[in-house]
Write a protein that holds these residues in place. Structure first.
Motif, mmCIF file in Angstrom:
data_model
loop_
_atom_site.group_PDB
_atom_site.id
_atom_site.type_symbol
_atom_site.label_atom_id
_atom_site.label_comp_id
_atom_site.label_asym_id
_atom_site.label_seq_id
_atom_site.Cartn_x
_atom_site.Cartn_y
_atom_site.Cartn_z
ATOM 1 N N VAL A 66 13.614 31.144 66.796
ATOM 2 C CA VAL A 66 13.139 29.997 66.036
ATOM 3 C C VAL A 66 12.673 30.480 64.672
ATOM 4 O O VAL A 66 12.487 31.671 64.448
ATOM 5 N N SER A 67 12.483 29.533 63.782
ATOM 6 C CA SER A 67 11.863 29.840 62.491
ATOM 7 C C SER A 67 11.062 28.624 62.044
ATOM 8 O O SER A 67 11.350 27.499 62.452
ATOM 9 N N ARG A 68 10.058 28.854 61.237
ATOM 10 C CA ARG A 68 9.250 27.745 60.713
ATOM 11 C C ARG A 68 8.961 28.035 59.244
ATOM 12 O O ARG A 68 7.902 28.500 58.859
ATOM 13 N N LYS A 69 9.959 27.736 58.427
ATOM 14 C CA LYS A 69 9.836 27.978 56.979
ATOM 15 C C LYS A 69 9.166 26.806 56.266
ATOM 16 O O LYS A 69 8.589 26.963 55.181
ATOM 17 N N GLU A 70 9.303 25.632 56.859
ATOM 18 C CA GLU A 70 8.657 24.442 56.289
ATOM 19 C C GLU A 70 7.897 23.763 57.421
ATOM 20 O O GLU A 70 8.284 23.886 58.583
ATOM 21 N N LYS A 71 6.880 23.021 57.058
ATOM 22 C CA LYS A 71 6.052 22.395 58.078
ATOM 23 C C LYS A 71 6.841 21.397 58.917
ATOM 24 O O LYS A 71 6.614 21.259 60.118
ATOM 25 N N ARG A 72 7.762 20.684 58.330
ATOM 26 C CA ARG A 72 8.435 19.607 59.043
ATOM 27 C C ARG A 72 9.580 20.069 59.944
ATOM 28 O O ARG A 72 9.991 19.346 60.827
ATOM 29 N N ASN A 73 10.114 21.251 59.725
ATOM 30 C CA ASN A 73 11.320 21.679 60.445
ATOM 31 C C ASN A 73 11.070 22.867 61.364
ATOM 32 O O ASN A 73 10.346 23.809 60.986
ATOM 33 N N PHE A 74 11.728 22.836 62.504
ATOM 34 C CA PHE A 74 11.543 23.921 63.483
ATOM 35 C C PHE A 74 12.855 24.079 64.247
ATOM 36 O O PHE A 74 12.990 23.615 65.391
ATOM 37 N N PRO A 75 13.847 24.717 63.652
ATOM 38 C CA PRO A 75 15.145 24.854 64.311
ATOM 39 C C PRO A 75 15.133 25.854 65.466
ATOM 40 O O PRO A 75 14.402 26.848 65.439
ATOM 41 N N LEU A 76 15.955 25.566 66.449
ATOM 42 C CA LEU A 76 16.148 26.460 67.595
ATOM 43 C C LEU A 76 17.536 27.090 67.481
ATOM 44 O O LEU A 76 18.526 26.381 67.338
ATOM 45 N N ILE A 77 17.578 28.398 67.547
ATOM 46 C CA ILE A 77 18.825 29.133 67.349
ATOM 47 C C ILE A 77 19.204 29.861 68.635
ATOM 48 O O ILE A 77 18.377 30.569 69.228
ATOM 49 N N LEU A 78 20.451 29.674 69.035
ATOM 50 C CA LEU A 78 21.005 30.443 70.148
ATOM 51 C C LEU A 78 22.071 31.362 69.558
ATOM 52 O O LEU A 78 23.144 30.895 69.171
ATOM 53 N N GLU A 79 21.756 32.629 69.448
ATOM 54 C CA GLU A 79 22.655 33.573 68.779
ATOM 55 C C GLU A 79 23.944 33.777 69.565
ATOM 56 O O GLU A 79 25.025 33.854 69.007
ATOM 57 N N SER A 80 23.823 33.852 70.873
ATOM 58 C CA SER A 80 24.993 34.075 71.729
ATOM 59 C C SER A 80 24.789 33.285 73.022
ATOM 60 O O SER A 80 24.389 33.848 74.046
ATOM 61 N N PRO A 81 25.061 31.998 72.980
ATOM 62 C CA PRO A 81 24.770 31.145 74.136
ATOM 63 C C PRO A 81 25.500 31.594 75.394
ATOM 64 O O PRO A 81 26.638 32.098 75.337
ATOM 65 N N SER A 82 24.846 31.392 76.512
ATOM 66 C CA SER A 82 25.452 31.699 77.800
ATOM 67 C C SER A 82 25.322 30.473 78.705
ATOM 68 O O SER A 82 24.492 29.592 78.443
ATOM 69 N N PRO A 83 26.132 30.400 79.762
ATOM 70 C CA PRO A 83 26.097 29.211 80.633
ATOM 71 C C PRO A 83 24.709 28.901 81.203
ATOM 72 O O PRO A 83 24.396 27.733 81.445
ATOM 73 N N ASN A 84 23.870 29.906 81.399
ATOM 74 C CA ASN A 84 22.533 29.611 81.950
ATOM 75 C C ASN A 84 21.604 28.956 80.933
ATOM 76 O O ASN A 84 20.457 28.619 81.245
ATOM 77 N N GLN A 85 22.089 28.765 79.723
ATOM 78 C CA GLN A 85 21.336 28.020 78.722
ATOM 79 C C GLN A 85 21.782 26.560 78.655
ATOM 80 O O GLN A 85 21.288 25.797 77.809
ATOM 81 N N THR A 86 22.676 26.186 79.536
ATOM 82 C CA THR A 86 23.018 24.772 79.685
ATOM 83 C C THR A 86 21.774 24.047 80.174
ATOM 84 O O THR A 86 21.213 24.398 81.216
#
Lengths: 114, 109
Positions: A66-86
């Motif tokens: 994750v990152s929080r560069k601005e107060k309003r935004n909080f993106p979630l990043i999956l660098e290499s998704p796998s089936p158990n992240q379904t």
């Protein structure tokens, strides 16, 4: 209208293909959080942020960034998704870090990793 | 043992019935308690906070029993629109909430 928005709402992807789920809130909340919800396991916290540039791991952070560069935004990043992240993912925000304040949830992102 | 435990249900009740859910928590240092409601495939929304002395909001009553470490939710005069999953939520530090897996309620005509 006060709200938390997430995009995309639905995503089907393949193993290993990096993806980002965006989250934005318009309530000037300090606290933001990501959860995943799986049958029989309930909502589990992935990461949270108490303010800009301040993030910390929740209960199930492995495989996520994750990152929080601005107060309003909080993106979630999956660098290499796998089936158990379904899963069904929810972003939430709260006025304060205190648990006494209501958490406002986004509408959810249903992610399928094949 | 899970930190927050709920009976998953479903509780199937007729309109007009009174129904009660319990939720137990394991950490005696827990400080604040909530009930959230979640409709099918939708986001959770706060239903009510739970105060030490118990509190009521219309047809909904929440109680806290610290000695036995459980909270309860009572719904009187159930409506069809009360059909949902009710999540018990506990906070024992200032950074995070612990969610139960939810109790499903189905109200039938």
């Amino acid at each position: 209208e006060a709200q938390v928005t997430q995009n995309p709402r639905y995503l089907i992807t393949v193993t290993g293909k990096k993806l980002t789920v965006t989250c934005s809130q318009n309530m000037n909340h300090e606290y933001m959080s990501w959860y995943r919800q799986d049958p029989g396991l309930g909502l589990r916290q992935i990461y949270y942020s108490m303010n800009v540039e301040v993030t910390d791991k929740g209960d199930v952070p492995e495989g996520y960034k994750v990152s929080r560069k601005e107060k309003r935004n909080f993106p979630l990043i999956l660098e290499s998704p796998s089936p158990n992240q379904t899963s069904l993912y929810f972003c939430a925000s709260s006025f304060s870090t205190s648990g006494l304040y209501e958490q406002y949830f986004g509408p959810g992102t249903r992610l399928t990793v094949t | 043992r899970k930190e927050v435990e709920q009976d998953p249900g479903p509780f199937n009740v007729p309109e007009g019935a009174t129904v009660a859910f319990n939720c137990t928590y394991s950490n005696s240092a827990s400080q604040s308690f909530f009930w959230y409601r979640q409709d099918c495939r939708k986001e959770p929304k706060l239903l009510m906070s739970v105060y030490s002395s118990g509190n009521e909001d219309g047809r909904f009553t929440a109680q806290l029993n610290r000695a036995s470490q459980y909270i309860s939710l009572l719904i009187r005069d159930s409506k069809l629109s009360d059909s949902a999953t009710y999540l018990c939520v506990v906070n024992h530090n200032t950074d995070k909430l612990i969610f139960g897996t939810g109790t499903r309620l189905q109200v039938f005509p």
